[in-house]
Design a protein around this motif. Structure first.
Motif, PDB file in Angstrom:
ATOM      1  N   ARG A  13       0.014   0.952  -7.212  1.00 45.73           N
ATOM      2  CA  ARG A  13      -0.285   2.383  -7.122  1.00 45.73           C
ATOM      3  C   ARG A  13       0.950   3.224  -7.427  1.00 45.73           C
ATOM      4  NH1 ARG A  13      -3.095   0.743  -2.364  1.00 45.73           N
ATOM      5  NH2 ARG A  13      -1.409   1.603  -1.088  1.00 45.73           N
ATOM      6  N   TRP A  14       2.110   2.753  -6.972  1.00 44.24           N
ATOM      7  CA  TRP A  14       3.359   3.477  -7.236  1.00 44.24           C
ATOM      8  C   TRP A  14       3.668   3.490  -8.726  1.00 44.24           C
ATOM      9  CZ3 TRP A  14       8.508   1.670  -8.570  1.00 44.24           C
ATOM     10  CH2 TRP A  14       9.505   2.626  -8.409  1.00 44.24           C
ATOM     11  N   THR A  16       1.527   3.170 -11.146  1.00 42.54           N
ATOM     12  CA  THR A  16       0.517   4.010 -11.800  1.00 42.54           C
ATOM     13  C   THR A  16       0.892   5.477 -11.698  1.00 42.54           C
ATOM     14  OG1 THR A  16      -1.205   2.376 -11.292  1.00 42.54           O
ATOM     15  CG2 THR A  16      -1.927   4.611 -11.846  1.00 42.54           C
ATOM     16  N   GLY A  17       1.405   5.875 -10.555  1.00 38.98           N
ATOM     17  CA  GLY A  17       1.820   7.255 -10.368  1.00 38.98           C
ATOM     18  C   GLY A  17       2.995   7.654 -11.232  1.00 38.98           C
ATOM     19  N   ARG A  18       3.761   6.684 -11.705  1.00 40.32           N
ATOM     20  CA  ARG A  18       4.893   6.955 -12.590  1.00 40.32           C
ATOM     21  C   ARG A  18       4.464   6.929 -14.056  1.00 40.32           C
ATOM     22  NH1 ARG A  18       9.338   2.944 -11.907  1.00 40.32           N
ATOM     23  NH2 ARG A  18      10.583   4.522 -12.990  1.00 40.32           N
ATOM     24  N   ALA A  19       3.156   6.789 -14.303  1.00 41.83           N
ATOM     25  CA  ALA A  19       2.576   6.838 -15.657  1.00 41.83           C
ATOM     26  C   ALA A  19       3.064   5.706 -16.547  1.00 41.83           C
ATOM     27  CB  ALA A  19       2.864   8.191 -16.315  1.00 41.83           C
ATOM     28  N   TRP A  75      11.536   0.068  -5.535  1.00 43.62           N
ATOM     29  CA  TRP A  75      10.375   0.584  -4.803  1.00 43.62           C
ATOM     30  C   TRP A  75      10.460   0.222  -3.323  1.00 43.62           C
ATOM     31  CZ3 TRP A  75       6.371  -2.698  -2.782  1.00 43.62           C
ATOM     32  CH2 TRP A  75       5.343  -1.996  -2.166  1.00 43.62           C
TER      33      TRP A  75
END
Length: 277
Positions: A13-14, A16-19, A75
């Protein structure tokens, strides 16, 4: 204590949030799972054990694993699950060194191999190969191509790192486009979750075709052929760089390394000094 599945999903998820691209996310979460299975809890693993594990790999695998683990421990540090980053020690003498990227040599198809492969390919597989050979597309770019990407004889490509480029459409691809959907996915899938086929599906199908023809490698050899053929045809390397969408010219110039026969021909073609009058 949470297991690796919990951390893997939270890390995904992390990312994904960073594109990041789906391919990078899949790769990095895969490295997290493998390291966790081999080493145990990564929030507690020692630098010595981590270093031994990393050093058990060589070449591009080692480079990739270190790059992924740098991200994983960044992370873990950010979210507070690990206080000391084992790959970013303050004292550089104690830091696990990130290996240099191995310099791999491109493997273009010979003209005979290209003819053999295209002659044996049918349907979508032939189109995938032509997109690699004539447009220089990577497998993930092939998988997500849409009819809407063709505008005024230009092809929109969503490349690495979400970078968008526009390429002139090769005549063979222009003919194919006339028979494909003018909007939506060219290669839809009802099971992939994205609406289109996966890059792995493209790679596996073409890899099988190559093996059936006695050849090794992957569809990426089509991209190698694209770049090498441009250089062989005397195209300015800066133009080749733009067409291959490389960030720097050095990457493009690696494709010159395969042209050993042309080096010999260039040297042998030098004439002798004219005789004195």
């Amino acid at each position: 204590m949470q297991d690796h599945a919990y951390y893997s999903e939270a890390y995904r998820r992390w990312l994904t949030g960073r594109a990041l691209s789906p391919q990078t996310i899949k790769l990095y979460t895969g490295v997290l799972r493998r390291a966790w299975e081999d080493l145990g809890d990564l929030t507690r693993v020692s630098e010595d054990d981590l270093g031994k594990w990393i050093n058990s790999y060589r070449g591009s695998t080692r480079y990739t694993y270190v790059a992924a683990l740098m991200s994983v421990f960044d992370w873990l540090d950010i979210v507070g699950h690990r206080g000391v980053h084992p790959l970013r020690r303050v004292d550089p003498r104690e830091r696990i060194k990130r290996p240099q990227r191995p310099r791999s040599r491109p493997r273009p198809f010979s003209p005979e191999e290209e003819e053999l492969v295209l002659r044996s390919a049918v349907g979508q597989i032939r189109i995938w190969l032509l997109l690699a050979l004539r447009q220089g597309l990577r497998r993930h770019e092939i998988a997500q191509i849409r009819g809407d990407d063709f505008v005024d004889n230009q092809l929109r490509v969503d490349g690495k790192g979400q970078k968008v480029a526009w390429l002139p459409v090769h005549p063979e691809i222009a003919v194919i486009a006339q028979e494909m959907p003018v909007s939506g996915w060219w290669f839809p899938s009802a099971t992939s979750g994205t609406g289109h086929i996966t890059p792995d599906w493209v790679g596996n199908q073409v890899g099988t075709l190559l093996k059936l023809n006695g050849l090794s490698g992957s569809i990426h050899r089509g991209r190698h052929t694209f770049g090498t053929t441009l250089l062989r045809n005397g195209v300015n390397p800066r133009v080749v760089q733009e067409l291959m969408r490389h960030d720097n010219l050095e990457t493009t110039m690696r494709y010159l390394e395969v042209i050993e026969d042309e080096k010999a021909k260039a040297i042998s073609g030098l004439g002798s000094l004219p005789s004195a009058a």
